[in-house]
Design a protein around this motif. Structure first.
Motif, mmCIF file in Angstrom:
data_model
loop_
_atom_site.group_PDB
_atom_site.id
_atom_site.type_symbol
_atom_site.label_atom_id
_atom_site.label_comp_id
_atom_site.label_asym_id
_atom_site.label_seq_id
_atom_site.Cartn_x
_atom_site.Cartn_y
_atom_site.Cartn_z
ATOM 1 N N THR A 27 43.615 -24.820 3.971
ATOM 2 C CA THR A 27 44.366 -25.633 4.928
ATOM 3 C C THR A 27 45.780 -25.953 4.434
ATOM 4 O O THR A 27 46.678 -26.154 5.240
ATOM 5 N N ARG A 28 45.958 -26.003 3.130
ATOM 6 C CA ARG A 28 47.282 -26.337 2.589
ATOM 7 C C ARG A 28 48.331 -25.277 2.959
ATOM 8 O O ARG A 28 49.429 -25.629 3.412
ATOM 9 N N PRO A 29 48.057 -23.972 2.768
ATOM 10 C CA PRO A 29 49.072 -22.981 3.164
ATOM 11 C C PRO A 29 49.354 -22.988 4.676
ATOM 12 O O PRO A 29 50.487 -22.759 5.093
ATOM 13 N N VAL A 30 48.333 -23.261 5.488
ATOM 14 C CA VAL A 30 48.525 -23.325 6.937
ATOM 15 C C VAL A 30 49.429 -24.514 7.278
ATOM 16 O O VAL A 30 50.332 -24.402 8.099
ATOM 17 N N ALA A 31 49.189 -25.647 6.639
ATOM 18 C CA ALA A 31 50.011 -26.834 6.872
ATOM 19 C C ALA A 31 51.467 -26.567 6.494
ATOM 20 O O ALA A 31 52.388 -26.942 7.231
ATOM 21 N N ALA A 32 51.677 -25.890 5.363
ATOM 22 C CA ALA A 32 53.041 -25.571 4.945
ATOM 23 C C ALA A 32 53.699 -24.590 5.918
ATOM 24 O O ALA A 32 54.881 -24.721 6.240
ATOM 25 N N LEU A 33 52.936 -23.634 6.402
ATOM 26 C CA LEU A 33 53.457 -22.648 7.344
ATOM 27 C C LEU A 33 53.890 -23.289 8.659
ATOM 28 O O LEU A 33 54.939 -22.974 9.203
ATOM 29 N N LEU A 34 53.082 -24.213 9.159
ATOM 30 C CA LEU A 34 53.342 -24.822 10.459
ATOM 31 C C LEU A 34 54.195 -26.079 10.388
ATOM 32 O O LEU A 34 54.622 -26.595 11.422
ATOM 33 N N GLY A 35 54.392 -26.625 9.194
ATOM 34 C CA GLY A 35 55.201 -27.828 9.046
ATOM 35 C C GLY A 35 54.484 -29.097 9.480
ATOM 36 O O GLY A 35 55.113 -29.988 10.051
ATOM 37 N N VAL A 36 53.166 -29.142 9.259
ATOM 38 C CA VAL A 36 52.371 -30.328 9.569
ATOM 39 C C VAL A 36 51.614 -30.721 8.312
ATOM 40 O O VAL A 36 51.633 -30.017 7.311
ATOM 41 N N SER A 37 50.916 -31.857 8.368
ATOM 42 C CA SER A 37 50.157 -32.290 7.209
ATOM 43 C C SER A 37 48.841 -31.512 7.114
ATOM 44 O O SER A 37 48.330 -30.978 8.096
ATOM 45 N N GLN A 38 48.297 -31.501 5.909
ATOM 46 C CA GLN A 38 47.016 -30.834 5.688
ATOM 47 C C GLN A 38 45.915 -31.513 6.496
ATOM 48 O O GLN A 38 45.036 -30.853 7.037
ATOM 49 N N ARG A 39 45.990 -32.799 6.615
ATOM 50 C CA ARG A 39 44.989 -33.548 7.391
ATOM 51 C C ARG A 39 45.038 -33.171 8.879
ATOM 52 O O ARG A 39 43.997 -33.084 9.533
ATOM 53 N N THR A 40 46.227 -32.942 9.393
ATOM 54 C CA THR A 40 46.359 -32.515 10.787
ATOM 55 C C THR A 40 45.678 -31.167 11.000
ATOM 56 O O THR A 40 44.972 -30.977 11.993
ATOM 57 N N VAL A 41 45.860 -30.253 10.066
ATOM 58 C CA VAL A 41 45.198 -28.945 10.150
ATOM 59 C C VAL A 41 43.688 -29.136 10.140
ATOM 60 O O VAL A 41 42.965 -28.518 10.938
ATOM 61 N N GLU A 42 43.202 -29.999 9.261
ATOM 62 C CA GLU A 42 41.753 -30.253 9.186
ATOM 63 C C GLU A 42 41.223 -30.817 10.501
ATOM 64 O O GLU A 42 40.126 -30.472 10.940
ATOM 65 N N ARG A 43 41.994 -31.665 11.143
ATOM 66 C CA ARG A 43 41.566 -32.237 12.429
ATOM 67 C C ARG A 43 41.489 -31.171 13.517
ATOM 68 O O ARG A 43 40.591 -31.194 14.353
ATOM 69 N N TYR A 44 42.437 -30.254 13.527
ATOM 70 C CA TYR A 44 42.373 -29.152 14.492
ATOM 71 C C TYR A 44 41.167 -28.251 14.217
ATOM 72 O O TYR A 44 40.495 -27.817 15.146
ATOM 73 N N VAL A 45 40.898 -27.980 12.947
ATOM 74 C CA VAL A 45 39.765 -27.127 12.588
ATOM 75 C C VAL A 45 38.453 -27.748 13.061
ATOM 76 O O VAL A 45 37.559 -27.043 13.551
ATOM 77 N N LYS A 46 38.341 -29.068 12.967
ATOM 78 C CA LYS A 46 37.117 -29.768 13.385
ATOM 79 C C LYS A 46 37.126 -30.119 14.877
ATOM 80 O O LYS A 46 36.221 -30.796 15.355
ATOM 81 N N ASP A 47 38.129 -29.679 15.608
ATOM 82 C CA ASP A 47 38.296 -29.977 17.028
ATOM 83 C C ASP A 47 38.406 -31.463 17.325
ATOM 84 O O ASP A 47 38.060 -31.923 18.411
ATOM 85 N N GLN A 48 38.925 -32.244 16.369
ATOM 86 C CA GLN A 48 39.193 -33.653 16.623
ATOM 87 C C GLN A 48 40.496 -33.808 17.404
ATOM 88 O O GLN A 48 40.677 -34.780 18.113
#
Length: 184
Positions: free
Chosen positions: A38-59
């Protein structure tokens, strides 16, 4: 990027056999799998790692418009790499490319000829040799100007010089490009 580089990317994306994932959660899961975390995805998209985790969990289900575009572009850039490579290889070895462009063309020729530059709308089939040169240059990280020079050389050869049957030594200028689109 640039007009020619983006046009080449769009042409290879048309070769996809399956559409990219539709939902933001599915797109995030795909990127997490591809980038291995999730960290490389967050860096790629310019969002926080937690935001990526929330999208992955469909929150979170609906991203902001700018994030949705960046997310779709990142997925599209990594989607079906084998299909994309196969399409490039086929264009470079057997089928070539069809280019549609609207640009200002001028050329250098003998005195007294109509060498004034003018806007032309052309749709020309480029042979596999030019397709190979364009894809190789793009993969090597060529600048937009270098890609335009290869494109101008191909257009000059096929349209103005008619594959060597007329106007030998004609030097074509490809400027003021309004739009370029390629098809495999």
């Amino acid at each position: 990027m640039g007009l020619v580089s983006d046009g080449l990317d769009r042409a290879t994306q048309r070769a996809f056999t399956r559409p990219i994932p539709k939902s933001a959660g599915a797109q995030m899961r795909y990127l997490v799998k591809q980038l291995k975390g999730t960290r490389p995805v967050a860096a790629l998209l310019g969002v926080s790692q937690r935001t990526v985790e929330r999208y992955v969990k469909d929150q979170i289900r609906r991203p902001r418009a700018d994030l949705a575009q960046r997310l779709a572009d990142a997925v599209r850039a990594r989607w079906q790499p084998r299909v994309r490579e196969q399409a490039r290889r086929q264009a470079a070895t057997s089928t070539g490319l069809v280019i549609e462009t609207r640009a200002r063309f001028g050329f250098t020729a003998a005195p007294g000829t109509s060498d004034d530059a003018r806007v032309r709308h052309l749709t020309i089939a480029l042979p596999p040799a030019y397709a190979a040169r364009l894809f190789d240059a793009q993969q090597a990280g060529a600048s937009e100007q270098q890609l335009r020079e290869i494109t101008a050389e191909g257009l000059g050869e096929m349209y103005f010089r008619d594959a060597g049957r007329r106007a030998p030594g004609l030097a074509v200028e490809f400027t003021d490009v309004e739009h370029v689109d390629f098809d495999l």
